[in-house]
Design a protein around this motif. Structure first.
Motif, short mmCIF file in Angstrom:
data_model
loop_
_atom_site.label_atom_id
_atom_site.label_comp_id
_atom_site.label_asym_id
_atom_site.label_seq_id
_atom_site.Cartn_x
_atom_site.Cartn_y
_atom_site.Cartn_z
N PHE A 1 3.07 -7.35 0.81
CA PHE A 1 3.15 -6.43 1.00
C PHE A 1 4.02 -5.20 1.32
N LYS A 2 4.12 -5.93 2.11
CA LYS A 2 5.36 -4.79 3.68
C LYS A 2 6.21 -4.71 2.91
N ASP A 3 6.56 -6.16 2.32
CA ASP A 3 8.09 -5.99 2.23
C ASP A 3 8.62 -5.21 0.94
N THR B 1 -0.48 -3.76 12.39
CA THR B 1 -1.50 -4.25 12.97
C THR B 1 -0.95 -5.74 12.55
N GLY B 2 0.24 -5.81 12.37
CA GLY B 2 0.79 -7.24 11.97
C GLY B 2 1.60 -7.53 10.89
N ASN B 3 1.46 -7.33 10.17
CA ASN B 3 2.37 -7.44 8.39
C ASN B 3 3.64 -6.63 8.62
N THR B 4 3.16 -5.35 8.90
CA THR B 4 4.28 -4.45 8.96
C THR B 4 5.35 -4.58 10.04
N ASN C 1 -5.77 0.35 19.94
CA ASN C 1 -6.10 0.01 18.78
C ASN C 1 -4.72 0.81 18.14
N PHE C 2 -4.66 0.54 16.71
CA PHE C 2 -3.76 0.63 15.79
C PHE C 2 -2.90 2.46 16.09
N ASP C 3 -3.60 3.22 16.21
CA ASP C 3 -3.78 4.54 15.87
C ASP C 3 -3.21 4.96 17.25
N ILE D 1 -7.77 -1.99 -4.79
CA ILE D 1 -7.32 -2.31 -3.40
C ILE D 1 -7.31 -1.96 -2.20
N PRO D 2 -7.05 -2.73 -1.05
CA PRO D 2 -7.98 -2.63 0.33
C PRO D 2 -6.99 -1.18 1.16
N VAL D 3 -7.60 -0.28 1.71
CA VAL D 3 -7.46 0.44 2.61
C VAL D 3 -7.03 0.25 3.86
N GLY D 4 -6.30 0.50 4.49
CA GLY D 4 -6.08 1.03 5.95
C GLY D 4 -5.59 2.44 6.51
N ASN D 5 -4.14 2.21 6.62
CA ASN D 5 -3.47 3.31 7.13
C ASN D 5 -3.20 4.36 5.14
N ALA D 6 -4.00 3.77 3.96
CA ALA D 6 -3.11 4.10 2.89
C ALA D 6 -2.10 4.59 2.70
N GLY D 7 -1.00 3.51 2.63
CA GLY D 7 0.33 3.95 2.70
C GLY D 7 0.01 3.16 1.35
N ALA E 1 -6.41 -6.59 10.22
CA ALA E 1 -5.08 -5.64 9.19
C ALA E 1 -5.33 -4.31 9.08
N ILE E 2 -6.69 -3.62 9.16
CA ILE E 2 -7.20 -2.81 8.01
C ILE E 2 -7.95 -2.34 9.37
N ARG E 3 -8.02 -2.47 10.69
CA ARG E 3 -8.77 -2.08 11.63
C ARG E 3 -7.87 -0.37 12.40
N ILE E 4 -8.05 0.33 11.36
CA ILE E 4 -7.26 1.67 11.68
C ILE E 4 -8.72 3.05 11.92
N GLY E 5 -7.84 3.67 12.29
CA GLY E 5 -9.54 4.82 12.34
C GLY E 5 -9.22 5.94 12.56
N CYS F 1 -6.17 -16.26 0.84
CA CYS F 1 -5.51 -14.70 1.50
C CYS F 1 -6.06 -14.01 2.91
N GLU F 2 -5.75 -13.74 3.42
CA GLU F 2 -5.99 -12.97 5.18
C GLU F 2 -7.29 -12.06 4.43
N PRO F 3 -8.40 -12.03 5.13
CA PRO F 3 -9.51 -11.07 5.07
C PRO F 3 -9.31 -9.95 4.78
N1 F0G Z 1 -3.91 -5.83 4.08
C1 F0G Z 1 -3.45 -5.87 4.98
C2 F0G Z 1 -3.32 -7.23 4.74
C3 F0G Z 1 -2.31 -5.10 5.66
O1 F0G Z 1 -1.61 -5.59 6.48
C4 F0G Z 1 -2.70 -3.49 5.05
C5 F0G Z 1 -2.08 -2.70 6.15
C6 F0G Z 1 -3.49 -3.68 4.55
C7 F0G Z 1 -3.86 -4.71 3.16
C8 F0G Z 1 -3.28 -2.14 3.78
O2 F0G Z 1 -2.39 -1.32 3.97
O3 F0G Z 1 -2.07 0.37 5.29
O4 F0G Z 1 -1.15 0.69 3.61
O5 F0G Z 1 -3.37 1.29 3.44
N2 F0G Z 1 -1.19 -3.30 7.77
C9 F0G Z 1 -0.55 -2.47 8.59
C10 F0G Z 1 0.56 -3.37 8.82
C11 F0G Z 1 -0.91 -1.13 8.78
O6 F0G Z 1 0.51 -2.69 10.24
O7 F0G Z 1 0.77 -4.42 9.16
P1 F0G Z 1 -2.27 -0.07 4.17
#
Ligand code: F0G
Length: 352
Positions: free
Chosen positions: A61-63, A86-89, A134-136, A185-191, A241-245, A287-289
Protein backbone atom coordinates in the motif's frame (compact mmCIF):
# COMPACT_ATOMS: atom_id res chain seq x y z
CA UNK A 1 -5.18 6.08 -25.91
CA UNK A 2 -5.14 4.92 -22.26
CA UNK A 3 -3.56 1.50 -21.74
CA UNK A 4 -4.42 1.12 -18.06
CA UNK A 5 -5.92 3.00 -15.16
CA UNK A 6 -3.83 6.05 -14.32
CA UNK A 7 -2.30 6.28 -10.84
CA UNK A 8 -4.01 7.76 -7.82
CA UNK A 9 -2.90 11.36 -8.43
CA UNK A 10 -4.67 11.57 -11.77
CA UNK A 11 -7.71 9.60 -10.60
CA UNK A 12 -8.25 11.65 -7.44
CA UNK A 13 -6.73 14.94 -8.58
CA UNK A 14 -9.47 17.10 -7.05
CA UNK A 15 -8.98 15.56 -3.61
CA UNK A 16 -5.21 15.93 -3.42
CA UNK A 17 -2.83 18.85 -2.83
CA UNK A 18 -1.59 19.03 -6.41
CA UNK A 19 -1.51 21.66 -9.15
CA UNK A 20 -0.43 21.95 -12.77
CA UNK A 21 3.10 22.54 -11.44
CA UNK A 22 3.24 19.10 -9.82
CA UNK A 23 5.24 16.59 -11.87
CA UNK A 24 3.38 13.29 -11.63
CA UNK A 25 5.77 10.50 -10.68
CA UNK A 26 3.61 7.42 -10.88
CA UNK A 27 3.71 3.69 -11.52
CA UNK A 28 -0.07 3.48 -12.06
CA UNK A 29 -0.54 2.54 -8.41
CA UNK A 30 -3.96 2.04 -6.79
CA UNK A 31 -7.08 0.53 -8.38
CA UNK A 32 -6.38 -2.60 -6.34
CA UNK A 33 -9.16 -5.19 -6.31
CA UNK A 34 -11.73 -5.70 -3.61
CA UNK A 35 -11.83 -9.48 -3.54
CA UNK A 36 -14.89 -11.20 -2.12
CA UNK A 37 -14.13 -13.69 0.63
CA UNK A 38 -15.27 -17.24 -0.13
CA UNK A 39 -14.40 -18.87 3.18
CA UNK A 40 -14.44 -16.55 6.19
CA UNK A 41 -17.56 -14.75 4.93
CA UNK A 42 -19.44 -18.06 4.83
CA UNK A 43 -18.01 -19.20 8.16
CA UNK A 44 -19.02 -16.01 9.96
CA UNK A 45 -22.10 -15.03 7.96
CA UNK A 46 -20.83 -11.62 6.88
CA UNK A 47 -20.19 -9.80 3.59
CA UNK A 48 -16.42 -9.69 3.68
CA UNK A 49 -14.00 -8.25 1.12
CA UNK A 50 -10.23 -8.18 1.02
CA UNK A 51 -8.65 -5.05 -0.43
CA UNK A 52 -5.50 -6.54 -1.89
CA UNK A 53 -2.96 -3.76 -1.59
CA UNK A 54 -0.20 -6.27 -2.30
CA UNK A 55 -1.11 -5.79 -5.97
CA UNK A 56 0.34 -2.28 -6.04
CA UNK A 57 3.45 -1.81 -8.25
CA UNK A 58 6.00 -2.49 -5.50
CA UNK A 59 3.74 -4.96 -3.71
CA UNK A 60 2.38 -2.86 -0.86
CA UNK A 61 0.00 0.00 0.00
CA UNK A 62 2.97 2.34 0.42
CA UNK A 63 2.89 3.20 -3.28
CA UNK A 64 -0.26 5.31 -2.83
CA UNK A 65 1.48 7.65 -0.42
CA UNK A 66 4.83 7.45 -2.14
CA UNK A 67 3.65 8.63 -5.56
CA UNK A 68 2.44 11.85 -3.93
CA UNK A 69 5.37 12.30 -1.51
CA UNK A 70 7.91 11.85 -4.32
CA UNK A 71 5.97 14.02 -6.78
CA UNK A 72 5.75 16.82 -4.21
CA UNK A 73 9.44 16.45 -3.33
CA UNK A 74 10.26 16.77 -7.04
CA UNK A 75 8.00 19.80 -7.34
CA UNK A 76 9.91 21.42 -4.47
CA UNK A 77 13.19 20.76 -6.28
CA UNK A 78 14.49 17.99 -4.00
CA UNK A 79 17.51 16.01 -5.11
CA UNK A 80 17.33 13.34 -2.39
CA UNK A 81 14.80 11.57 -0.18
CA UNK A 82 15.23 9.43 2.91
CA UNK A 83 13.13 7.08 5.03
CA UNK A 84 13.30 4.63 7.89
CA UNK A 85 11.62 1.37 7.11
CA UNK A 86 10.67 -2.12 8.15
CA UNK A 87 10.96 -2.81 4.42
CA UNK A 88 7.97 -1.79 2.34
CA UNK A 89 8.43 1.95 2.62
CA UNK A 90 12.04 1.56 1.50
CA UNK A 91 11.06 -0.58 -1.50
CA UNK A 92 8.47 1.95 -2.57
CA UNK A 93 10.62 5.03 -1.90
CA UNK A 94 13.49 3.51 -3.87
CA UNK A 95 11.33 2.73 -6.91
CA UNK A 96 9.59 6.11 -7.07
CA UNK A 97 12.75 8.10 -6.27
CA UNK A 98 14.57 6.38 -9.11
CA UNK A 99 11.69 7.15 -11.47
CA UNK A 100 11.90 10.77 -10.36
CA UNK A 101 15.70 10.84 -10.80
CA UNK A 102 16.39 11.40 -7.11
CA UNK A 103 18.81 9.92 -4.63
CA UNK A 104 17.18 7.57 -2.10
CA UNK A 105 18.64 6.71 1.31
CA UNK A 106 16.95 4.14 3.53
CA UNK A 107 17.65 3.13 7.12
CA UNK A 108 16.49 -0.33 8.14
CA UNK A 109 16.67 -2.37 11.36
CA UNK A 110 19.58 -4.75 10.81
CA UNK A 111 18.52 -8.36 10.22
CA UNK A 112 14.80 -7.67 10.73
CA UNK A 113 13.67 -6.96 7.22
CA UNK A 114 12.06 -9.47 4.90
CA UNK A 115 14.20 -10.66 2.00
CA UNK A 116 11.94 -9.54 -0.84
CA UNK A 117 11.77 -5.97 0.47
CA UNK A 118 15.53 -5.73 0.83
CA UNK A 119 15.98 -7.06 -2.70
CA UNK A 120 13.66 -4.33 -4.02
CA UNK A 121 15.44 -1.44 -2.26
CA UNK A 122 18.82 -2.73 -3.45
CA UNK A 123 17.67 -3.39 -6.99
CA UNK A 124 16.25 0.14 -7.26
CA UNK A 125 19.61 1.56 -6.27
CA UNK A 126 18.80 2.86 -2.79
CA UNK A 127 21.67 3.50 -0.41
CA UNK A 128 20.80 1.10 2.38
CA UNK A 129 22.01 1.68 5.93
CA UNK A 130 21.28 -1.20 8.31
CA UNK A 131 21.23 0.12 11.86
CA UNK A 132 21.87 -1.91 15.02
CA UNK A 133 18.51 -1.09 16.55
CA UNK A 134 14.83 -1.18 15.66
CA UNK A 135 12.55 0.86 13.38
CA UNK A 136 12.12 3.56 16.01
CA UNK A 137 15.91 4.06 16.16
CA UNK A 138 16.02 4.19 12.36
CA UNK A 139 13.33 6.88 12.33
CA UNK A 140 15.29 8.97 14.87
CA UNK A 141 18.28 8.87 12.52
CA UNK A 142 16.16 9.90 9.54
CA UNK A 143 14.56 12.79 11.44
CA UNK A 144 18.01 14.02 12.49
CA UNK A 145 19.56 13.86 9.01
CA UNK A 146 16.57 15.34 7.18
CA UNK A 147 16.32 18.26 9.58
CA UNK A 148 20.00 19.10 9.11
CA UNK A 149 20.47 18.47 5.37
CA UNK A 150 18.59 19.15 2.15
CA UNK A 151 16.99 15.73 2.08
CA UNK A 152 13.23 15.15 2.14
CA UNK A 153 11.77 12.75 4.69
CA UNK A 154 9.26 10.39 3.06
CA UNK A 155 8.02 8.43 6.08
CA UNK A 156 4.35 8.84 6.95
CA UNK A 157 5.17 11.85 9.15
CA UNK A 158 5.26 13.53 5.73
CA UNK A 159 1.65 14.73 5.25
CA UNK A 160 1.66 13.89 1.53
CA UNK A 161 2.00 10.21 2.41
CA UNK A 162 -1.27 10.40 4.35
CA UNK A 163 -2.96 12.31 1.54
CA UNK A 164 -1.99 9.67 -1.02
CA UNK A 165 -2.92 6.73 1.15
CA UNK A 166 -6.40 8.07 1.90
CA UNK A 167 -7.32 7.16 -1.70
CA UNK A 168 -7.62 3.54 -0.53
CA UNK A 169 -10.76 4.62 1.36
CA UNK A 170 -12.07 6.44 -1.74
CA UNK A 171 -11.69 3.31 -3.84
CA UNK A 172 -13.59 1.22 -1.31
CA UNK A 173 -16.50 3.69 -1.29
CA UNK A 174 -16.43 3.98 -5.09
CA UNK A 175 -16.67 0.20 -5.45
CA UNK A 176 -19.19 -0.53 -2.71
CA UNK A 177 -21.30 2.56 -3.28
CA UNK A 178 -20.77 3.61 0.34
CA UNK A 179 -18.40 2.99 3.24
CA UNK A 180 -18.58 -0.51 4.79
CA UNK A 181 -19.71 -1.19 8.37
CA UNK A 182 -16.22 -2.18 9.53
CA UNK A 183 -12.66 -1.69 8.31
CA UNK A 184 -10.03 -4.12 9.64
CA UNK A 185 -6.45 -2.91 9.20
CA UNK A 186 -3.00 -3.72 10.63
CA UNK A 187 -1.29 -0.98 12.63
CA UNK A 188 2.47 -0.36 12.76
CA UNK A 189 3.60 3.24 12.55
CA UNK A 190 -0.13 4.05 12.33
CA UNK A 191 0.01 6.07 9.11
CA UNK A 192 -2.38 3.86 7.18
CA UNK A 193 -5.23 3.79 9.69
CA UNK A 194 -4.86 7.59 9.93
CA UNK A 195 -5.08 7.85 6.13
CA UNK A 196 -8.10 5.60 5.71
CA UNK A 197 -10.02 7.43 8.41
CA UNK A 198 -9.21 10.76 6.75
CA UNK A 199 -10.38 9.40 3.39
CA UNK A 200 -13.68 8.08 4.73
CA UNK A 201 -14.39 11.35 6.52
CA UNK A 202 -13.62 13.44 3.42
CA UNK A 203 -15.97 11.41 1.23
CA UNK A 204 -18.72 11.83 3.80
CA UNK A 205 -18.12 15.58 4.16
CA UNK A 206 -18.42 15.91 0.39
CA UNK A 207 -21.61 13.81 0.42
CA UNK A 208 -20.08 11.17 -1.83
CA UNK A 209 -20.70 8.55 0.84
CA UNK A 210 -23.18 8.49 3.71
CA UNK A 211 -21.71 6.07 6.21
CA UNK A 212 -18.48 5.89 8.18
CA UNK A 213 -16.95 2.53 9.07
CA UNK A 214 -15.89 1.42 12.52
CA UNK A 215 -12.09 1.41 12.35
CA UNK A 216 -10.62 -1.80 13.78
CA UNK A 217 -6.81 -1.56 14.02
CA UNK A 218 -4.58 -4.53 14.89
CA UNK A 219 -1.13 -4.63 16.42
CA UNK A 220 1.00 -7.70 17.20
CA UNK A 221 1.08 -8.58 20.91
CA UNK A 222 4.85 -8.11 21.19
CA UNK A 223 4.65 -4.73 19.44
CA UNK A 224 1.45 -3.22 20.76
CA UNK A 225 2.31 0.18 22.23
CA UNK A 226 -1.09 1.73 21.54
CA UNK A 227 -3.01 -1.14 23.12
CA UNK A 228 -0.71 -1.22 26.16
CA UNK A 229 -0.58 2.57 26.42
CA UNK A 230 3.20 2.79 26.59
CA UNK A 231 6.24 2.82 24.31
CA UNK A 232 7.65 -0.69 23.78
CA UNK A 233 11.44 -0.46 23.94
CA UNK A 234 12.15 -3.81 22.30
CA UNK A 235 9.22 -4.64 20.03
CA UNK A 236 9.08 -8.22 18.75
CA UNK A 237 6.84 -10.01 16.26
CA UNK A 238 7.13 -12.39 13.38
CA UNK A 239 5.29 -9.75 11.33
CA UNK A 240 8.41 -7.60 10.91
CA UNK A 241 6.52 -4.91 8.95
CA UNK A 242 4.69 -3.88 12.13
CA UNK A 243 7.57 -4.40 14.57
CA UNK A 244 7.32 -0.83 15.90
CA UNK A 245 7.36 0.31 19.53
CA UNK A 246 6.58 4.02 19.23
CA UNK A 247 4.25 4.80 16.30
CA UNK A 248 4.61 8.26 14.78
CA UNK A 249 0.84 8.58 14.22
CA UNK A 250 -0.13 7.19 17.64
CA UNK A 251 -2.60 9.94 18.57
CA UNK A 252 -4.28 9.98 15.16
CA UNK A 253 -4.75 6.20 15.27
CA UNK A 254 -6.34 6.41 18.70
CA UNK A 255 -8.63 9.17 17.50
CA UNK A 256 -9.67 7.13 14.43
CA UNK A 257 -10.63 4.17 16.60
CA UNK A 258 -12.44 6.29 19.19
CA UNK A 259 -14.27 8.66 16.84
CA UNK A 260 -15.47 5.81 14.63
CA UNK A 261 -16.67 3.62 17.49
CA UNK A 262 -14.02 1.01 16.63
CA UNK A 263 -10.90 0.00 18.52
CA UNK A 264 -7.22 -0.83 18.43
CA UNK A 265 -6.46 -4.28 19.74
CA UNK A 266 -3.77 -6.94 19.43
CA UNK A 267 -3.25 -10.51 18.24
CA UNK A 268 -0.53 -13.05 19.04
CA UNK A 269 2.08 -14.18 16.51
CA UNK A 270 0.52 -17.62 16.67
CA UNK A 271 -2.87 -16.23 15.59
CA UNK A 272 -1.19 -14.11 12.90
CA UNK A 273 0.39 -17.21 11.37
CA UNK A 274 -2.88 -19.11 11.66
CA UNK A 275 -4.69 -16.34 9.77
CA UNK A 276 -1.82 -16.14 7.25
CA UNK A 277 -2.34 -19.81 6.43
CA UNK A 278 -6.15 -19.74 6.46
CA UNK A 279 -6.16 -16.91 3.97
CA UNK A 280 -3.66 -18.60 1.65
CA UNK A 281 -5.22 -22.06 1.87
CA UNK A 282 -8.93 -21.18 1.90
CA UNK A 283 -9.18 -17.84 0.14
CA UNK A 284 -6.28 -18.29 -2.33
CA UNK A 285 -4.69 -14.99 -1.32
CA UNK A 286 -1.01 -14.79 -0.40
CA UNK A 287 -0.09 -11.81 1.76
CA UNK A 288 2.76 -11.09 4.10
CA UNK A 289 2.36 -11.79 7.84
CA UNK A 290 1.62 -8.16 8.83
CA UNK A 291 -1.40 -8.24 6.53
CA UNK A 292 -2.60 -11.31 8.40
CA UNK A 293 -2.87 -9.24 11.60
CA UNK A 294 -6.10 -7.68 10.34
CA UNK A 295 -7.48 -11.09 9.37
CA UNK A 296 -6.44 -12.54 12.74
CA UNK A 297 -8.26 -9.61 14.34
CA UNK A 298 -11.37 -10.35 12.34
CA UNK A 299 -11.28 -14.01 13.38
CA UNK A 300 -10.78 -12.99 17.02
CA UNK A 301 -13.77 -10.63 16.95
CA UNK A 302 -15.98 -13.09 15.10
CA UNK A 303 -15.16 -15.89 17.56
CA UNK A 304 -15.59 -13.76 20.67
CA UNK A 305 -18.50 -11.69 19.49
CA UNK A 306 -20.33 -13.53 16.65
CA UNK A 307 -23.39 -11.26 16.60
CA UNK A 308 -21.32 -8.10 16.10
CA UNK A 309 -20.15 -9.03 12.59
CA UNK A 310 -23.07 -11.15 11.38
CA UNK A 311 -24.69 -9.73 8.24
CA UNK A 312 -22.29 -6.79 8.21
CA UNK A 313 -20.29 -5.45 5.32
CA UNK A 314 -16.60 -5.66 6.21
CA UNK A 315 -13.40 -4.74 4.40
CA UNK A 316 -10.07 -6.14 5.48
CA UNK A 317 -6.97 -4.33 4.18
CA UNK A 318 -4.28 -6.74 2.99
CA UNK A 319 -1.31 -4.41 3.03
CA UNK A 320 1.55 -6.33 1.40
CA UNK A 321 2.16 -9.24 -0.97
CA UNK A 322 3.19 -12.64 0.39
CA UNK A 323 6.23 -12.81 -1.88
CA UNK A 324 7.80 -10.04 0.18
CA UNK A 325 8.66 -12.53 2.89
CA UNK A 326 9.46 -15.92 1.32
CA UNK A 327 11.34 -17.16 4.40
CA UNK A 328 8.24 -17.06 6.60
CA UNK A 329 6.15 -18.70 3.89
CA UNK A 330 8.53 -21.61 3.48
CA UNK A 331 9.02 -22.04 7.22
CA UNK A 332 5.25 -22.38 7.64
CA UNK A 333 4.59 -24.85 4.84
CA UNK A 334 4.99 -28.62 4.57
CA UNK A 335 8.34 -29.79 3.28
CA UNK A 336 8.64 -30.40 -0.44
CA UNK A 337 9.02 -34.01 -1.52
CA UNK A 338 12.14 -34.84 -3.52
CA UNK A 339 11.73 -37.76 -5.91
CA UNK A 340 13.50 -39.53 -8.74
CA UNK A 341 11.74 -40.00 -12.08
CA UNK A 342 10.45 -43.32 -10.79
CA UNK A 343 6.69 -43.83 -11.11
CA UNK A 344 6.43 -46.22 -8.17
CA UNK A 345 8.15 -43.69 -5.97
CA UNK A 346 6.02 -40.84 -7.33
CA UNK A 347 2.74 -42.76 -6.86
CA UNK A 348 3.76 -43.62 -3.31
CA UNK A 349 4.64 -40.01 -2.55
CA UNK A 350 1.22 -38.92 -3.82
CA UNK A 351 -0.73 -41.73 -2.16
CA UNK A 352 -2.10 -42.84 -5.52
N1 F0G B 1 1.40 -3.81 6.68
C1 F0G B 1 2.55 -3.75 6.01
C2 F0G B 1 2.81 -4.80 4.98
C3 F0G B 1 3.49 -2.73 6.29
O1 F0G B 1 4.62 -2.69 5.61
C4 F0G B 1 3.20 -1.77 7.27
C5 F0G B 1 4.15 -0.71 7.60
C6 F0G B 1 1.96 -1.87 7.94
C7 F0G B 1 1.09 -2.89 7.62
C8 F0G B 1 1.55 -0.89 8.97
O2 F0G B 1 1.20 0.33 8.40
O3 F0G B 1 2.84 1.76 9.59
O4 F0G B 1 0.95 2.75 8.33
O5 F0G B 1 0.55 1.53 10.46
N2 F0G B 1 5.33 -0.66 7.14
C9 F0G B 1 6.24 0.47 7.35
C10 F0G B 1 7.48 0.29 6.49
C11 F0G B 1 6.50 0.81 8.75
O6 F0G B 1 8.55 0.81 6.86
O7 F0G B 1 7.41 -0.31 5.45
P1 F0G B 1 1.39 1.68 9.23
Amino acid sequence: MKFSYPGIIERYWDYLPVSDKTPIISLNEGSTPLIKSVYLSVKYGCELYFKFEGLNPTGSFKDRGMTLAISKAKEAGAKAVMCASTGNTSASAAAYARRGRMRCIVVIPDGKIALGKLAQAMMHGAEVLAIAGNFDDALDVVKYITSNYEIVLVNSINPFRIEGQKTGAFEICDWLGDAPDFLFIPVGNAGNITSYWKGFKEYKEKNISEALPKMMGWQAEGSAPIVRGRVIENPETIATAIRIGNPARWKEAEAAAKDSGGKIDMVSDEKIIQAYKIRALNEGIFCEPASAASVAGLIKEADENPEMLKGKQIVCILTGHGLKDPDIAIANSPEIISVKKDYDQIKKALNL
